[in-house]
Design an enzyme around this catalytic site. Structure first.
Site, PDB file in Angstrom:
ATOM      1  N   HIS A 156       0.816  -1.221   0.000  1.00  0.00           N
ATOM      2  CA  HIS A 156       0.000   0.000   0.000  1.00  0.00           C
ATOM      3  C   HIS A 156       0.846   1.266   0.000  1.00  0.00           C
ATOM      4  O   HIS A 156       0.355   2.341  -0.327  1.00  0.00           O
ATOM      5  CB  HIS A 156      -0.935   0.001   1.214  1.00  0.00           C
ATOM      6  CG  HIS A 156      -2.032  -1.012   1.108  1.00  0.00           C
ATOM      7  ND1 HIS A 156      -3.298  -0.684   0.701  1.00  0.00           N
ATOM      8  CD2 HIS A 156      -2.040  -2.359   1.303  1.00  0.00           C
ATOM      9  CE1 HIS A 156      -4.049  -1.780   0.678  1.00  0.00           C
ATOM     10  NE2 HIS A 156      -3.308  -2.808   1.029  1.00  0.00           N
ATOM     11  N   ASP A 364       3.634   9.373  -0.721  1.00  0.00           N
ATOM     12  CA  ASP A 364       2.429   8.627  -0.373  1.00  0.00           C
ATOM     13  C   ASP A 364       2.230   7.502  -1.377  1.00  0.00           C
ATOM     14  O   ASP A 364       2.427   7.719  -2.578  1.00  0.00           O
ATOM     15  CB  ASP A 364       1.200   9.565  -0.437  1.00  0.00           C
ATOM     16  CG  ASP A 364       0.219   9.322   0.698  1.00  0.00           C
ATOM     17  OD1 ASP A 364       0.095   8.163   1.117  1.00  0.00           O
ATOM     18  OD2 ASP A 364      -0.405  10.293   1.154  1.00  0.00           O
TER      19      ASP A 364
HETATM   20  C1  GDG Z   1      -2.145   3.947   3.349  1.00  0.00           C
HETATM   21  C2  GDG Z   1      -1.069   4.581   2.425  1.00  0.00           C
HETATM   22  C3  GDG Z   1      -2.712   4.483   0.539  1.00  0.00           C
HETATM   23  C4  GDG Z   1      -8.396  10.723   7.453  1.00  0.00           C
HETATM   24  N1  GDG Z   1      -8.735  11.496   8.519  1.00  0.00           N
HETATM   25  C5  GDG Z   1      -9.917  11.034   8.944  1.00  0.00           C
HETATM   26  C6  GDG Z   1     -10.301   9.956   8.132  1.00  0.00           C
HETATM   27  N2  GDG Z   1      -9.346   9.782   7.237  1.00  0.00           N
HETATM   28  C7  GDG Z   1      -9.426   8.753   6.197  1.00  0.00           C
HETATM   29  C8  GDG Z   1      -9.435   9.331   4.817  1.00  0.00           C
HETATM   30  C9  GDG Z   1      -8.939   8.147   3.996  1.00  0.00           C
HETATM   31  C10 GDG Z   1      -8.008   7.437   4.970  1.00  0.00           C
HETATM   32  O1  GDG Z   1      -8.313   7.907   6.267  1.00  0.00           O
HETATM   33  C11 GDG Z   1      -6.548   7.787   4.715  1.00  0.00           C
HETATM   34  O2  GDG Z   1      -6.131   7.129   3.557  1.00  0.00           O
HETATM   35  P1  GDG Z   1      -4.852   7.616   2.757  1.00  0.00           P
HETATM   36  O3  GDG Z   1      -4.782   6.825   1.518  1.00  0.00           O
HETATM   37  O4  GDG Z   1      -4.954   9.062   2.508  1.00  0.00           O
HETATM   38  O5  GDG Z   1      -3.587   7.386   3.706  1.00  0.00           O
HETATM   39  P2  GDG Z   1      -3.008   6.244   4.717  1.00  0.00           P
HETATM   40  O6  GDG Z   1      -3.826   6.137   5.942  1.00  0.00           O
HETATM   41  O7  GDG Z   1      -1.595   6.633   4.951  1.00  0.00           O
HETATM   42  O8  GDG Z   1      -3.094   4.876   3.894  1.00  0.00           O
HETATM   43  C12 GDG Z   1      -1.745   5.375   1.316  1.00  0.00           C
HETATM   44  C13 GDG Z   1      -3.647   3.737   1.483  1.00  0.00           C
HETATM   45  O9  GDG Z   1      -2.929   3.051   2.511  1.00  0.00           O
HETATM   46  C14 GDG Z   1      -4.511   2.727   0.745  1.00  0.00           C
HETATM   47  O10 GDG Z   1      -3.741   1.835   0.004  1.00  0.00           O
HETATM   48  O11 GDG Z   1      -3.465   5.291  -0.325  1.00  0.00           O
HETATM   49  O12 GDG Z   1      -0.767   5.902   0.435  1.00  0.00           O
HETATM   50  O13 GDG Z   1      -0.180   5.400   3.182  1.00  0.00           O
HETATM   51  O14 GDG Z   1      -9.983   7.280   3.668  1.00  0.00           O
HETATM   52  O15 GDG Z   1     -10.738   9.772   4.516  1.00  0.00           O
HETATM   53  N3  GDG Z   1     -11.447   9.271   8.265  1.00  0.00           N
HETATM   54  C15 GDG Z   1     -12.275   9.665   9.280  1.00  0.00           C
HETATM   55  N4  GDG Z   1     -11.948  10.697  10.120  1.00  0.00           N
HETATM   56  C16 GDG Z   1     -10.804  11.408   9.986  1.00  0.00           C
HETATM   57  O16 GDG Z   1     -10.541  12.333  10.773  1.00  0.00           O
HETATM   58  N5  GDG Z   1     -13.428   9.029   9.432  1.00  0.00           N
END
Ligand code: GDG
Length: 466
Positions: A156, A364
């Site tokens: 990921h 990322d």
């Molecule tokens: C890893 C990889 C890859 C954020 N703040 C809140 C909240 N979020 C949710 C977002 C999104 C998720 O969390 C974060 O996903 P990301 O993809 O941006 O980042 P990582 O957590 O680092 O994920 C990344 C991912 O895995 C999938 O393969 O894209 O590169 O690092 O859904 O909306 N959700 C809630 N409250 C918050 O305050 N409910």
């Protein structure tokens, strides 16, 4: 067709479908369609005796298999090798890497513990899908236990450049472990290139084609499978207006104000301080927007037991305070900083109510927030996404304003471009971005990956969509 067995560090609560995010949605759909098993850590940390227990729960045709971790395993496997060695290194932060031999030993032993838990439940025709950097040795552990099933791995996070990966202690062992999988899936073409280059420079693996590698008697498929979101669900939630958000939106309209939004786990890879500085710079170069620009940074707490995370939290709090101290007036404060987890039902309408989505990680794997911001917009009056060129999502979302997150001035100018962008241009960009986000949603991702894993062939993601 055999069952699907998913192994990941954490599992979603299969009984509470409404609480799970995009990634888990894709996996749950695949599990339900095929029937199967989801195995991992249950999230609790307990004493050694209790940590040997395994919980089995069945929901329809899907069984979850979970185990607690001991405090040793939590400290050395999870916080240690996974999050103080692999996470920083794979995000190009060798300076934050804190390697200790006992970390790698415990990482290996915990993978063995997970394999031991899953092994008695496996059938010969099961297809096994292992997720992420916590579980790189999983295929090797299962092979040791005699399992000849097709086993796939999906990373990921980014796969770093060859120089960086070769600086990770025990990288040769990690490479050996990776090559025990039948399919290695990455998020981007860039990750695939990095992996190829590493293999060329540091191993005697034969690269037969961009998608095939041969080592001894093993053939390994390589591919990129950009992860997506559950677009329909996110768009639906975003349109469900909440009174407080609606009131704020109306207040901003009356006062001719606009909102810039960012939402991340509070992680050093996400570039939060750089971004705060870019917003400060924007207020400096565009003084006409002082009193009109509201920056909302939601930073949900993450891995707080790791020092690097408490450092970034302190830095961000200091910066947010300094920007407010300098620019705020009695009736306006430029920065709203929330260090809590916001419910998903609130997050989506907040994205929709913001003119600019500021998504500028320093590195990322993909970044789902970028895709969620696009999905949440009102087609008639969509906002603008400013996206880091170092987010995996930038490979697909080229109609966003793509920036170098290290260049504070460039990001500040992108904010200016976004604020002044005519409606038709916003609509045009949004139409193209939304199409791509819809075409490659969470279901597309799991179908594409599982097709490649089950059939051993992989057309490039680009080919299939076109
Ligand atoms: C890893 C990889 C890859 C954020 N703040 C809140 C909240 N979020 C949710 C977002 C999104 C998720 O969390 C974060 O996903 P990301 O993809 O941006 O980042 P990582 O957590 O680092 O994920 C990344 C991912 O895995 C999938 O393969 O894209 O590169 O690092 O859904 O909306 N959700 C809630 N409250 C918050 O305050 N409910």
């Amino acid at each position: 067709m055999g069952r699907l067995v998913v192994i990941s560090n954490r599992t979603a609560n299969l009984g509470k479908n409404t609480q799970i995010g995009g990634l888990a949605v894709g996996i749950v759909d695949a599990l339900k369609a095929q029937g199967g098993l989801w195995a991992g850590w249950d999230g609790s940390v307990v004493d050694a005796e209790e940590a040997a227990t395994i919980k089995i729960q069945t929901h329809g045709n899907v069984t979850s298999l979970t185990t607690p971790l001991t405090s040793q395993e939590h400290e050395k496997y999870y916080l240690g090798f996974a999050n103080k060695v692999l996470w920083p290194a794979f995000h190009y932060r060798l300076d934050l890497m804190d390697y200790r031999m006992e970390f790698v030993d415990c990482y290996s032993a915990t993978n063995a513990k997970f394999a031991e838990m899953v092994s008695p439940h496996l059938r010969d025709d099961d297809v096994i899908w292992v997720h992420d950097y916590h579980l790189i040795p999983m295929a090797a552990e299962l092979r040791k236990r005699g399992h000849k099933n097709r086993i796939g791995f999906f990373l990921h996070i980014p796969f770093p450049s060859a120089d960086i990966f070769s600086a990770v202690p025990r990288h040769e062992w990690l490479r050996y472990c990776m090559l025990q999988f039948d399919l290695i899936g990455f998020q981007t073409i860039n990750d695939v290139h990095n992996f190829h280059r590493y293999l060329k420079e540091h191993s005697d693996a034969a690269i037969i084609s961009p998608e095939l590698v041969r080592v001894n008697d093993r053939t390994i498929h390589i591919g990129h499978f950009p992860i997506g979101i559950d677009v329909k669900q996110f768009a639906k939630v975003s349109a469900r207006t909440d009174d407080t958000i609606e009131l704020e939106r109306m207040r901003r309209t009356v006062l001719k104000r606009f909102q810039v939004i960012s939402a991340d786990r509070l992680d050093y890879s996400k570039g939060l301080p750089h971004r705060m500085k870019a917003f400060r710079k924007f207020l400096e170069i565009c003084p006409e927007y002082q009193g009109h620009a509201d920056y909302l940074q939601i930073a949900s707490p993450s891995r707080e037991d790791v020092t690097a995370y408490s450092d970034i939290k302190a830095e961000l709090e200091q910066l947010a305070g300094a920007v407010n101290g300098r620019f705020a007036d009695f009736n306006w404060a430029p920065v709203q900083y929330i260090n809590r987890n916001i419910p998903r039902e609130k997050l989506a309408p907040l994205f929709r109510a913001s003119l600019i989505g500021l998504v500028t990680p320093l590195r990322d794997g993909m970044n789902l927030v970028a895709k969620e911001y696009i999905a949440a917009q009102d087609n008639k009056d969509p906002g603008i996404l400013i996206l880091s060129k170092f987010a995996g999502a930038a490979e697909e979302l080229s109609e966003a304003l793509i920036v170098n997150p290290y260049d504070i001035s460039e990001v500040a100018h992108a904010l200016k471009t976004a604020v002044t962008m005519p409606l038709e241009e916003r609509q045009l960009r949004h139409r193209k971005l939304l199409k791509r986000v819809i075409d490659r949603d969470a279901q597309w991702w799991q179908r594409e990956y599982l097709h490649a894993l089950q059939h051993g062939d992989h057309h490039s993601a680009n080919e299939r969509v076109a």
